[in-house]
Scaffold this active site. Sequence first.
Site, PDB file in Angstrom:
ATOM      1  N   GLY A 193       6.481  -2.010  16.850  1.00 40.38           N
ATOM      2  CA  GLY A 193       5.600  -2.875  16.066  1.00 40.38           C
ATOM      3  C   GLY A 193       5.678  -2.595  14.575  1.00 40.38           C
ATOM      4  N   ASN A 196       7.112   7.150   9.555  1.00 41.67           N
ATOM      5  CA  ASN A 196       6.906   6.240   8.427  1.00 41.67           C
ATOM      6  C   ASN A 196       5.631   6.643   7.703  1.00 41.67           C
ATOM      7  OD1 ASN A 196       7.277   3.884   6.797  1.00 41.67           O
ATOM      8  ND2 ASN A 196       5.677   2.859   7.988  1.00 41.67           N
ATOM      9  N   MET A 208      12.009  -0.949   3.106  1.00 45.29           N
ATOM     10  CA  MET A 208      11.415  -2.283   3.211  1.00 45.29           C
ATOM     11  C   MET A 208      12.101  -3.201   4.224  1.00 45.29           C
ATOM     12  SD  MET A 208       8.944  -1.759   1.324  1.00 45.29           S
ATOM     13  CE  MET A 208       8.161  -3.356   1.165  1.00 45.29           C
ATOM     14  N   ARG A 209      12.775  -2.639   5.222  1.00 47.93           N
ATOM     15  CA  ARG A 209      13.379  -3.439   6.287  1.00 47.93           C
ATOM     16  C   ARG A 209      12.757  -3.027   7.617  1.00 47.93           C
ATOM     17  NH1 ARG A 209      15.531  -7.444   4.107  1.00 47.93           N
ATOM     18  NH2 ARG A 209      16.658  -7.848   6.033  1.00 47.93           N
ATOM     19  N   HIS A 211       2.533   4.857   5.410  1.00 51.46           N
ATOM     20  CA  HIS A 211       1.969   3.551   5.103  1.00 51.46           C
ATOM     21  C   HIS A 211       0.731   3.755   4.228  1.00 51.46           C
ATOM     22  CE1 HIS A 211       1.030  -0.659   5.653  1.00 51.46           C
ATOM     23  NE2 HIS A 211      -0.208  -0.325   5.941  1.00 51.46           N
ATOM     24  N   ASP A 232       3.956  -0.984  11.695  1.00 44.44           N
ATOM     25  CA  ASP A 232       2.938   0.021  11.347  1.00 44.44           C
ATOM     26  C   ASP A 232       1.984   0.314  12.506  1.00 44.44           C
ATOM     27  OD1 ASP A 232       3.997   0.062   8.704  1.00 44.44           O
ATOM     28  OD2 ASP A 232       2.810  -1.695   8.189  1.00 44.44           O
ATOM     29  N   GLY A 287      11.133   5.777  -4.785  1.00 45.14           N
ATOM     30  CA  GLY A 287      11.423   7.037  -4.125  1.00 45.14           C
ATOM     31  C   GLY A 287      10.531   8.201  -4.493  1.00 45.14           C
ATOM     32  N   GLU A 316      -0.226  10.519  -0.447  1.00 42.44           N
ATOM     33  CA  GLU A 316       1.011  10.335   0.331  1.00 42.44           C
ATOM     34  C   GLU A 316       1.946  11.517   0.116  1.00 42.44           C
ATOM     35  OE1 GLU A 316       2.964   6.501   0.130  1.00 42.44           O
ATOM     36  OE2 GLU A 316       1.120   5.545  -0.535  1.00 42.44           O
TER      37      GLU A 316
HETATM   38  C1  GRF Z   1       4.588   3.913  -0.645  1.00 38.70           C
HETATM   39  O1  GRF Z   1       3.306   3.432  -1.005  1.00 38.70           O
HETATM   40  C2  GRF Z   1       4.718   3.969   0.856  1.00 38.70           C
HETATM   41  O2  GRF Z   1       3.535   4.279   1.490  1.00 38.70           O
HETATM   42  C3  GRF Z   1       5.143   2.573   1.177  1.00 38.70           C
HETATM   43  O3  GRF Z   1       6.009   2.206   0.147  1.00 38.70           O
HETATM   44  C4  GRF Z   1       5.695   2.935  -1.029  1.00 38.70           C
HETATM   45  C5  GRF Z   1       6.939   3.624  -1.456  1.00 38.70           C
HETATM   46  O4  GRF Z   1       6.803   4.287  -2.672  1.00 38.70           O
HETATM   47  N1  GRF Z   1       5.708   2.523   2.509  1.00 38.70           N
HETATM   48  P1  GRF Z   1       7.936   5.284  -3.142  1.00 38.70           P
HETATM   49  O5  GRF Z   1       9.258   4.516  -3.163  1.00 38.70           O
HETATM   50  O6  GRF Z   1       7.961   6.452  -2.203  1.00 38.70           O
HETATM   51  O7  GRF Z   1       7.529   5.684  -4.544  1.00 38.70           O
END
Ligand code: GRF
Length: 218
Positions: A146, A110, A93-94, A112, A148, A15, A177
């Site tokens: 799709g 999202n 992750m789903r 990525h 990503d 998170g 990010e």
């Molecule tokens: C990140 O790298 C995000 O881009 C990917 O999953 C990871 C999540 O990291 N989808 P966190 O749980 O936000 O630390």
Amino acid sequence: MAKKLRIGALASGGGTNLQSIIDRCGDGTLSAEIALVISNNPDAGALARAEKAGIPCQCIDHRRFENREDFDRAMVAALQEAGVELVVLAGFMRLISQVFLDAFPQRIMNIHPALLPAFPGLHVQRKALEYGARFAGCTVHFVDTGVDTGPIIIQAVVPVLDDDSEKTLADRILTQEHLIYPRAIQLFAENRLRIKGRRVRIEPPLDPPEQAMTNPPL
Ligand code: GRF
């Protein structure tokens, strides 16, 4: 004061992206409030972060449901109950189903950890290293059916260094990010994102970068 955008965040892991959104809501750079955090994983660090910040959170364990649609219906009900206007996937992750997409059309984002459309899916920092890419990065995009593949809102680029491991590259990307996800959400909150086919326009436009980057430098 202008009404704040109500965000619902879905997270499965540590998170840190959720934390960056919590922090930007807290310092006022993001005119939004997180109305609800949902995790499918009871042990997710994201739930602990939400609790610590006093944000309503729920674990909805996907293993309790017969199929993806029923799981998604439970999440949609909780998000609607919380009055959520934008759903942000933050390490969720789903895969989400059409049921979810129909409930929040063009209102799901999202993040990525790759420069899409290169390297969708999992273990993408390793794939960028193995491929020998000179740049890697991250992408915030709207979610479509799709994996990503949805319209891209913002990307950040980082160099791949000769002695990078998967971990050092992932950390460099993660730092970016944490900057671009709150930025994309703020642009949405300001109603500045217009989806035209695959392209997302920002109204009024922001100045693009002036220079190209090369790695190694010229
Ligand atoms: C990140 O790298 C995000 O881009 C990917 O999953 C990871 C999540 O990291 N989808 P966190 O749980 O936000 O630390």
